[in-house]
Design an enzyme around this catalytic site. Structure first.
Site, PDB file in Angstrom:
ATOM      1  N   HIS A 262      47.044 -19.875  61.823  1.00  0.00           N
ATOM      2  CA  HIS A 262      46.665 -18.465  61.995  1.00  0.00           C
ATOM      3  C   HIS A 262      47.155 -17.946  63.351  1.00  0.00           C
ATOM      4  CE1 HIS A 262      43.912 -14.964  61.404  1.00  0.00           C
ATOM      5  NE2 HIS A 262      43.922 -14.979  62.727  1.00  0.00           N
ATOM      6  N   GLU A 263      46.806 -18.675  64.397  1.00  0.00           N
ATOM      7  CA  GLU A 263      47.191 -18.225  65.738  1.00  0.00           C
ATOM      8  C   GLU A 263      48.706 -18.292  65.926  1.00  0.00           C
ATOM      9  OE1 GLU A 263      44.951 -16.638  67.186  1.00  0.00           O
ATOM     10  OE2 GLU A 263      43.272 -17.415  65.984  1.00  0.00           O
TER      11      GLU A 263
END
Ligand code: ZN
Length: 506
Positions: A262-263
């Site tokens: 996600h990051e």
């Protein structure tokens, strides 16, 4: 050249905001708890200095001279767009009295302590007074900022410019219509097994594997690093230093891996912004006062969701990468085949906690928050009635009974820090991710790449259509240019329907 002098001044604002980001990164990653009080003061001072530098007479003088110098260029030229961003941001900040900004920050910093205690004790009543103050301050902010229809529109402007209560209603209605039957159908099916994900996975090895996957997706670790924190986040100090964090424990393996992916999506947006925009208003959020290249919080979230969900939770991804995961954790994953693993990391289970929810039910957590925030801000819902309203919506959207406020209305940190109006970006991001992914995968090279663990073509498409533009275009312009359409949940609903019908045999 007046324009160059103006740009240098904006470079200074960007420097100040990056310094703020570094202090924040340090506070969340490395700082011992004892540093909290003095760090809060440092951040408060820096934020006052930055705002003053932006709205100062000198900045306005430089802006006016730059505007005059570039007045003959096309209105959509880079130069005029830079000037327009700064003009808009200065107008925005001057509308809000410094005393109100200060008061909100003060209530925010007290609020976090009160909220943390209230949440631990599941005691909403002790948080209610500070929340009432927060809502009142946000109502005052909305009046200062100005709006056409709904005060909540003014508050969303900082995070998702152009989005309004009126524009979100049909979007949410379409999502509910498209997704509620799917959630219901899944509830009647047997859930995939997940027991093996709860086995002890050594944290170091989890981090190594997650970083390996991040790099495969295109994350440049010469300009980045991965650390462990309680809550994962991405932060950039220009495109040349873009850091991510993830969380890990040895009981639920997907946390570390998907948190990292996600990051990574957020990080790619920043790392592949046009280098020419570094330290300029096209890589700085001057309204939100945040050194970020992405055009809106929703656009940013589109990249994190795309790489986490459309890529990282896809069958193709695990057909290619599961062997390596199994080689890293031969004991934990003994006897678990690719299909079983893929189904497990896509299990749907309506839950009470937003940050732990799955891809399919996540948006219901967002919808209920946006609706509740808007009602608090327009006064149709009062703070004492909030827990009851919250619990009713959780029942309606997720079919669950909320046993206590810790698992309900007290779970998110946002309100305690004074922030109202941020939530819609998560759903906007999901919808945009669906659209961008559908457009990108019309390209054979990208589809072949995804099927053979070559993620470069996809990353390059995103860079070409999204990352490199920074804040050059509005979110809707960006989306139109990339996909040929405006915000449209069809592709996202199709993606979820296809995937979960396959997994659950619906
Ligand atoms: Zn995110």
């Amino acid at each position: 050249m007046a324009y160059n002098a103006f740009l240098e001044r904006m470079g200074e604002v960007n420097d100040l905001l990056n310094a703020d980001s570094i202090l924040n990164w340090d506070a969340r990653t490395m700082m011992p708890p004892g540093g909290a009080d003095t760090r809060a003061k440092q951040l408060a001072t820096l934020s006052v200095v930055t705002r003053e530098h932006l709205v100062a007479d000198e900045t306005r003088r430089l802006l006016e001279r730059a505007e005059a110098e570039v007045a003959n260029l096309p209105s959509d030229s880079v130069e005029r767009t830079m000037c327009a961003h700064v003009r808009e941001a200065i107008d925005y900040h001057l509308r809000i009295p410094a005393a109100l900004v200060h008061k909100r920050a003060e209530v925010g910093s007290i609020g976090q302590h009160i909220w943390a205690k209230a949440r631990a004790e599941s005691d909403f009543a002790s948080f209610a007074p500070v929340l009432e103050q927060t809502i009142a301050l946000n109502q005052e902010m909305a009046e200062c900022i100005g709006y056409e229809e709904h005060p909540y529109d003014a508050l969303m402007y900082r995070f998702e410019p152009g989005e309004t209560v009126r524009s979100l209603q049909p979007l949410f209605a379409t999502l509910r219509e498209g997704l509620l039957p799917l959630v219901k159908a899944i509830g009647e099916k047997e859930a995939p097994r997940v027991d093996f994900l709860e086995r002890p996975f050594p944290v170091e090895a989890q981090l190594d594997f997650a970083l390996k996957m991040a790099r495969k997706l295109g994350y440049d670790t010469d300009r980045g690093r991965l650390d462990l924190t309680v809550h994962p986040f991405e932060v950039s100090f220009t495109r040349n230093d873009v850091r991510i964090t993830t969380r890990a424990n040895d009981e639920w393996m997907p946390k570390c891996l998907f948190g990292t992916l996600h990051e990574t999506g957020h990080a790619l947006y920043e790392q592949f912004c046009d280098p020419a925009y570094t330290r300029t208003p096209l890589a700085t959020d001057l309204v939100g006062l945040y050194a970020v290249g992405g055009v809106s919080f929703g656009a940013h979230e589109s990249q994190s969701r795309l790489f986490e969900n459309h890529v990282g939770r896809s069958r193709e991804f695990w057909e290619q990468n599961y062997g390596e995961l199994q080689a890293t954790f031969p004991e934990q994953l003994a006897g678990i085949d690719t299909e079983t693993f893929w189904r497990a990391v896509n299990r749907v289970e309506p839950g009470l906690i937003r940050v732990e929810s799955d891809e399919l039910t996540y948006d219901f957590h967002i919808m209920l928050r946006v609706e509740i925030e808007a009602a608090l801000v327009d006064g149709s819902l009062s703070v004492p009635d909030l827990p009851e309203a919250w619990n009713a919506k959780v029942k309606e959207y997720l079919g669950l009974d909320v046993p206590n406020d810790r698992l309900g209305v007290l779970q998110d940190v946002h309100w305690s820090s004074g922030q109202v109006g941020t939530f819609c970006n998560y759903t906007i991001g999901n919808v945009m991710a669906g659209q961008l992914f559908a457009s990108a995968t019309e390209d054979d090279r990208i589809r072949e790449g995804l099927a053979t663990a070559d993620y470069l073509p996809l990353r390059e498409w995103m860079t070409e259509h999204v990352h490199r533009h920074g804040r050059r275009y509005t979110r809707n312009q960006l989306l139109e240019k990339a996909t040929g359409g405006s915000l449209d949940p069809t592709f996202y609903i199709e993606h979820l329907t296809r995937k979960y019908s396959d997994i659950y045999g619906i």
